[in-house]
Enzyme design. Structure first.
Site, short mmCIF file in Angstrom:
data_model
loop_
_atom_site.label_atom_id
_atom_site.label_comp_id
_atom_site.label_asym_id
_atom_site.label_seq_id
_atom_site.Cartn_x
_atom_site.Cartn_y
_atom_site.Cartn_z
N SER A 1 0.79 -1.21 -0.28
CA SER A 1 0.16 0.20 0.15
C SER A 1 0.96 1.31 -0.10
O SER A 1 1.78 1.37 -0.97
CB SER A 1 -1.17 0.12 1.23
OG SER A 1 -1.91 1.13 1.24
N THR A 2 0.83 1.93 1.05
CA THR A 2 1.60 3.33 1.21
C THR A 2 3.05 3.01 1.10
O THR A 2 3.68 2.20 1.87
CB THR A 2 1.16 3.92 2.38
OG1 THR A 2 -0.20 4.25 2.59
CG2 THR A 2 1.86 5.46 2.48
N HIS B 1 -2.63 -0.80 -3.31
CA HIS B 1 -3.91 0.01 -2.94
C HIS B 1 -3.64 1.40 -3.78
O HIS B 1 -2.68 1.88 -3.60
CB HIS B 1 -4.06 0.39 -1.52
CG HIS B 1 -4.51 -0.78 -0.67
ND1 HIS B 1 -3.87 -0.68 0.89
CD2 HIS B 1 -4.73 -2.08 -0.94
CE1 HIS B 1 -4.41 -1.89 1.30
NE2 HIS B 1 -4.78 -2.66 0.36
N MET C 1 0.14 1.13 5.31
CA MET C 1 -0.58 1.22 6.54
C MET C 1 -1.73 0.20 6.74
O MET C 1 -2.21 -0.37 6.02
CB MET C 1 -1.50 2.72 6.28
CG MET C 1 -1.72 3.44 7.49
SD MET C 1 -2.50 5.24 7.00
CE MET C 1 -1.14 5.62 6.25
N ASP D 1 -3.96 -4.71 6.14
CA ASP D 1 -4.67 -5.48 4.92
C ASP D 1 -3.59 -6.71 4.84
O ASP D 1 -2.47 -6.47 4.51
CB ASP D 1 -4.73 -4.83 4.00
CG ASP D 1 -5.62 -5.41 2.98
OD1 ASP D 1 -6.29 -6.33 3.23
OD2 ASP D 1 -5.68 -5.03 1.82
#
Length: 401
Positions: free
Chosen positions: A222-223, A249, A341, A344
């Site tokens: 993600s991030t 993401h 973050m 998940d």
């Protein structure tokens, strides 16, 4: 208090964003910059906790300024970008250079800032917590270590002198001659006790080129993911004997640019996944924004299945959805969780481990946000914890086992 610097060539945008952040109790606007060059100087001057920066600016644009800032003063940066094709490509480049996140400007400018105010504040608060300086330092240290390993591998062998027994031409060997009375024979000319016959493989036994030995690699991030994916995927070999599926993401419109950029930099083929894609060795499939991605079938018949069922944990695509679908592959699966973050991927990883799959987690020192990997590590689900520059090597080794 989050000290924020705003870089934008539009006086209107500088005013709008300054007013937005100044009205928040946890933000302090320490300054504004009118172009990329000005942003670099203001970063040195104010040492802010966070920088918001427009991509398109005169004198020096946001991408060039970002590259300089990440080299001389790594820090959390949130880019402002348009939703045009050019804008998405530039955003992906910015994320690959180290920007933590981005804010999309509908229609090319934030004319209705009130409609995305909550999104701007949420992204900036999250970005300010990103571990950018440590991640950059950790990645650089890991890269130096990797280069040192490669240097040792390719170093010239050390030549050592070995003194052998010396004989003169007049010395006579003692004992009977091995050639006397036909007692000596050349071992290479002895008849073989068993003739080796290569195994013949019938057409039915040939493994399809799409099977890749039945193995699969699944990656969730993600991030900070675009930069991490660039570090990993560009190190994968062209002859990787299996396919790779990735959930990053990201909203619609950006994953296609991400796939195209990675494809241009990598030996493996990278594409945005399409429903029904056959998973082939040496190919990487990135879930499109706003679509969950699953894998169905087995061996050489594995296919991509896309769907727009409800978000899972506020994510679509979600790493847990992908991991749930590939868990039955069992020992032939290599699952990787990287910077991001939240948590998940953890629930999906539990199922993967229960089925005997192998897991690799990115380490804290190179993670921009040590959330998703930390959740997996804390749950005791990681077989390996690696710096981002070492993950490709770990994937290849796991696949070859």
């Amino acid at each position: 208090m989050i000290k924020i610097l705003i870089a934008d060539d539009s006086a209107f945008m500088r005013k709008v964003l300054s007013d937005l952040f100044a009205a928040q109790p946890d933000f302090e606007v320490v300054g504004t910059a009118i172009n990329g060059r000005d942003a670099i100087e203001k970063v040195k001057q104010y040492d802010p906790d966070l920088l918001t920066m427009d991509v398109q600016m005169p004198v020096m644009d946001g991408l060039n300024a970002l590259a300089v800032i990440m080299e001389i003063h790594p820090m959390p940066v949130v880019m402002l970008s348009s939703l045009t094709k050019e804008g998405t490509d530039e955003t992906i480049r910015a994320l690959s250079l180290g920007a933590v996140d981005f804010i999309s400007k509908a229609g090319g400018s934030i004319s209705r800032i009130d409609t995305i105010e909550a999104d701007i504040l949420a992204k900036c608060r999250a970005a300010a917590k990103a571990n950018v300086r440590s991640a950059v330092a950790g990645a650089r240290a890991a890269e130096r270590a990797e280069k040192e390993r490669e240097k040792k591998k390719t170093a010239s062998p050390v030549m050592r002198r070995i003194d052998l027994p010396r004989h003169t031409a007049h010395e006579t060997p003692t004992g009977p001659s091995p050639f006397a009375a036909g007692k000596w024979e050349n071992p290479l000319l002895r008849p073989r006790s068993k003739v080796f016959t290569p195994h013949s493989t019938s057409p039915a036994e040939v493994v399809p080129p799409t099977a890749g030995g039945g193995k699969l690699v699944a990656i969730g991030t993600s991030t900070g993911g675009p930069q991490a994916l660039q570090s990993v995927i560009t190190r994968l070999p062209k002859d990787l004997p299996c396919g790779v599926v990735v959930v990053q993401h990201m909203p619609p419109g950006f994953t296609k640019s991400l796939a195209a950029r990675l494809d241009s930099l990598s030996a493996v083929h990278v594409k945005e996944a399409e429903d029904g894609d056959l998973i082939r060795p040496g190919c990487v499939y990135i879930a499109p924004g706003n679509y969950h991605m699953r894998v169905s079938g087995s061996g050489g018949g594995r296919k991509i299945v896309l769907g727009q069922d409800p978000p899972v944990g506020n994510h679509r695509p979600a790493v847990n959805v992908l991991f749930d679908s590939v868990a039955p592959i069992g020992r032939r699966l290599v699952a990787v969780i990287m910077t991001g973050m939240g948590s998940d991927g953890t629930e999906g990883m539990k199922k993967i481990k229960a089925e005997g799959g192998y897991s690799i987690a990115q380490d804290e020192s190179t993670s921009v946000v040590y959330g998703m990997p930390k959740s997996v590590v804390d749950a005791g689900l990681a077989d390996e914890i690696r710096p981002v520059t070492d993950i490709a090597r770990a994937i290849v080794a796991a696949v070859e086992r």
